[in-house]
Enzyme design. Sequence first.
Site, PDB file in Angstrom:
ATOM      1  N   SER A 115      28.937  44.795  36.529  1.00  0.00           N
ATOM      2  CA  SER A 115      29.252  45.118  35.140  1.00  0.00           C
ATOM      3  C   SER A 115      30.711  45.570  35.104  1.00  0.00           C
ATOM      4  O   SER A 115      31.576  44.936  35.729  1.00  0.00           O
ATOM      5  CB  SER A 115      28.293  46.193  34.646  1.00  0.00           C
ATOM      6  OG  SER A 115      28.611  46.615  33.356  1.00  0.00           O
ATOM      7  N   TYR A 121      34.176  40.701  25.617  1.00  0.00           N
ATOM      8  CA  TYR A 121      33.960  41.023  27.047  1.00  0.00           C
ATOM      9  C   TYR A 121      33.107  42.291  27.153  1.00  0.00           C
ATOM     10  O   TYR A 121      32.128  42.347  27.903  1.00  0.00           O
ATOM     11  CB  TYR A 121      35.319  41.203  27.733  1.00  0.00           C
ATOM     12  CG  TYR A 121      35.234  41.570  29.197  1.00  0.00           C
ATOM     13  CD1 TYR A 121      35.087  40.590  30.177  1.00  0.00           C
ATOM     14  CD2 TYR A 121      35.293  42.902  29.611  1.00  0.00           C
ATOM     15  CE1 TYR A 121      34.999  40.922  31.526  1.00  0.00           C
ATOM     16  CE2 TYR A 121      35.209  43.244  30.948  1.00  0.00           C
ATOM     17  CZ  TYR A 121      35.067  42.258  31.904  1.00  0.00           C
ATOM     18  OH  TYR A 121      34.975  42.596  33.242  1.00  0.00           O
ATOM     19  N   LYS A 171      29.277  42.954  28.739  1.00  0.00           N
ATOM     20  CA  LYS A 171      28.960  43.936  29.784  1.00  0.00           C
ATOM     21  C   LYS A 171      27.977  44.994  29.269  1.00  0.00           C
ATOM     22  O   LYS A 171      27.114  45.458  30.018  1.00  0.00           O
ATOM     23  CB  LYS A 171      30.248  44.581  30.315  1.00  0.00           C
ATOM     24  CG  LYS A 171      31.196  43.597  31.035  1.00  0.00           C
ATOM     25  CD  LYS A 171      30.548  42.928  32.233  1.00  0.00           C
ATOM     26  CE  LYS A 171      31.555  42.110  33.052  1.00  0.00           C
ATOM     27  NZ  LYS A 171      30.907  41.404  34.170  1.00  0.00           N
TER      28      LYS A 171
HETATM   29  N1  LIG Z   1      38.975  42.954  38.318  1.00  0.00           N
HETATM   30  C1  LIG Z   1      38.583  43.966  37.588  1.00  0.00           C
HETATM   31  O1  LIG Z   1      39.366  44.866  37.270  1.00  0.00           O
HETATM   32  C2  LIG Z   1      37.149  44.030  37.109  1.00  0.00           C
HETATM   33  C3  LIG Z   1      36.722  45.230  36.531  1.00  0.00           C
HETATM   34  C4  LIG Z   1      35.414  45.336  36.084  1.00  0.00           C
HETATM   35  C5  LIG Z   1      34.548  44.274  36.240  1.00  0.00           C
HETATM   36  N2  LIG Z   1      34.987  43.118  36.805  1.00  0.00           N
HETATM   37  C6  LIG Z   1      34.008  42.020  36.941  1.00  0.00           C
HETATM   38  O2  LIG Z   1      34.034  41.558  38.272  1.00  0.00           O
HETATM   39  C7  LIG Z   1      33.557  40.210  38.289  1.00  0.00           C
HETATM   40  C8  LIG Z   1      34.494  39.368  39.144  1.00  0.00           C
HETATM   41  O3  LIG Z   1      35.755  39.288  38.498  1.00  0.00           O
HETATM   42  P1  LIG Z   1      37.147  39.356  39.291  1.00  0.00           P
HETATM   43  O4  LIG Z   1      37.889  40.487  38.727  1.00  0.00           O
HETATM   44  O5  LIG Z   1      36.934  39.286  40.745  1.00  0.00           O
HETATM   45  O6  LIG Z   1      37.853  38.049  38.709  1.00  0.00           O
HETATM   46  P2  LIG Z   1      38.271  36.662  39.396  1.00  0.00           P
HETATM   47  O7  LIG Z   1      39.087  36.883  40.602  1.00  0.00           O
HETATM   48  O8  LIG Z   1      38.870  35.865  38.288  1.00  0.00           O
HETATM   49  O9  LIG Z   1      36.878  36.023  39.828  1.00  0.00           O
HETATM   50  C9  LIG Z   1      35.949  35.542  38.896  1.00  0.00           C
HETATM   51  C10 LIG Z   1      35.015  34.586  39.616  1.00  0.00           C
HETATM   52  O10 LIG Z   1      34.001  34.180  38.674  1.00  0.00           O
HETATM   53  C11 LIG Z   1      33.910  32.760  38.743  1.00  0.00           C
HETATM   54  N3  LIG Z   1      33.373  32.168  37.518  1.00  0.00           N
HETATM   55  C12 LIG Z   1      33.811  32.295  36.247  1.00  0.00           C
HETATM   56  N4  LIG Z   1      33.060  31.559  35.421  1.00  0.00           N
HETATM   57  C13 LIG Z   1      32.106  30.949  36.191  1.00  0.00           C
HETATM   58  C14 LIG Z   1      31.047  30.060  35.932  1.00  0.00           C
HETATM   59  N5  LIG Z   1      30.766  29.622  34.695  1.00  0.00           N
HETATM   60  N6  LIG Z   1      30.269  29.647  36.968  1.00  0.00           N
HETATM   61  C15 LIG Z   1      30.533  30.064  38.222  1.00  0.00           C
HETATM   62  N7  LIG Z   1      31.543  30.897  38.555  1.00  0.00           N
HETATM   63  C16 LIG Z   1      32.317  31.338  37.529  1.00  0.00           C
HETATM   64  C17 LIG Z   1      35.335  32.297  39.008  1.00  0.00           C
HETATM   65  O11 LIG Z   1      35.340  30.962  39.458  1.00  0.00           O
HETATM   66  P3  LIG Z   1      36.561  29.955  39.110  1.00  0.00           P
HETATM   67  O12 LIG Z   1      37.668  30.282  40.068  1.00  0.00           O
HETATM   68  O13 LIG Z   1      35.959  28.614  39.339  1.00  0.00           O
HETATM   69  O14 LIG Z   1      36.943  30.208  37.685  1.00  0.00           O
HETATM   70  C18 LIG Z   1      35.730  33.307  40.081  1.00  0.00           C
HETATM   71  O15 LIG Z   1      35.213  32.923  41.324  1.00  0.00           O
HETATM   72  C19 LIG Z   1      33.457  39.759  36.843  1.00  0.00           C
HETATM   73  O16 LIG Z   1      32.114  39.822  36.414  1.00  0.00           O
HETATM   74  C20 LIG Z   1      34.289  40.795  36.099  1.00  0.00           C
HETATM   75  O17 LIG Z   1      33.877  40.959  34.762  1.00  0.00           O
HETATM   76  C21 LIG Z   1      36.262  42.965  37.235  1.00  0.00           C
END
Ligand SMILES: NC(=O)c1ccc[n+]([C@@H]2O[C@H](COP(=O)([O-])OP(=O)(O)OC[C@H]3O[C@@H](n4cnc5c(N)ncnc54)[C@H](OP(=O)(O)O)[C@@H]3O)[C@@H](O)[C@H]2O)c1
Length: 280
Positions: A137, A151, A155
Amino acid sequence: MTPTDERRVVLTTGANSGIGLATVVELARRGFRSVGTVRSPAKARRVAEAAGAAGVTVETALLDVTDAEACAAVVARFRPWGLVNNAGFSVTGALEDIDDDEARRALETMVLAPVRLARLALPSMRDAGGGRIVNISSIYGLTTTPLTGWYQGCKHALEGLSDALRAEVASAGVKVVLVEPGGFRTGIWQEAQDDVAGRQGSRFGPAYRRLATGTRLAQPVMGSPSQVARVVARALRSPMPRARYLVGYDARTGAVLERVVPTAVKDVVKDRLTRVVLGL
Ligand SMILES: NC(=O)c1ccc[n+]([C@@H]2O[C@H](COP(=O)([O-])OP(=O)(O)OC[C@H]3O[C@@H](n4cnc5c(N)ncnc54)[C@H](OP(=O)(O)O)[C@@H]3O)[C@@H](O)[C@H]2O)c1
């Protein structure tokens, strides 16, 4: 680590970058059979390279989580003991600027898909006498700020669904865990900048430019996604995992403020900040 841990399969979605990539590598390091889903062979190679550099093996499977048939096939193939619903993306923009298609894509990816994957994985978890579902989340599942409403809505929905599911599957020995990170340095922040850059002609244009600048400036002080991965590993290895793990000082502070500050006060502060910081 018990001997059975080594045979336990954990399936992590969105494994080619950020938190997902750090997680699949960390889980392999901890002795799980770590499987990561990706959307292209090139992204599978990226996972293999990262795993190789860490001296571990991570298996990959092709999956777009919005494809229901592909979800069923991947779950049937691996019958995971653990599921980490991580796939997600930035939806940055005022609610007035986001049409139904964009909102639907966010809901499909970050709300419907995690619950579908859990539903598909639960029969084999029940057969095995237990399992783990870890939903990634965000602090934005507990709090809200302007310009990322969809977004945050996704969540918040994931939080409510996870709480309902936790009660429904507890008697089967399946633990449902929410991991709620603050800001971590991943590709999602570039996506956020691209989102607002693409919203040409919006009445929120100046606010988007300020937001993009703020996002750029904040990235160097954000934590590494490996911090989140270690928390996911802890939730998977603990016999009694918590329902929620806030990750990062910003997430912990935000959660406390959300609980103790009355809505009327929060609204005044947000209104002032929105005017001063975003120029709205
Ligand atoms: N980074 C932060 O600060 C943060 C904070 C709170 C929560 N989050 C959560 O953490 C999770 C991971 O995000 P991240 O920050 O690591 O971002 P990220 O580096 O952009 O990674 C996102 C991943 O999700 C994949 N994805 C997106 N849409 C998809 C789909 N339809 N089917 C399969 N894979 C899909 C992307 O694949 P592609 O490369 O193919 O697009 C990528 O592998 C998310 O749920 C995000 O909301 C992140």
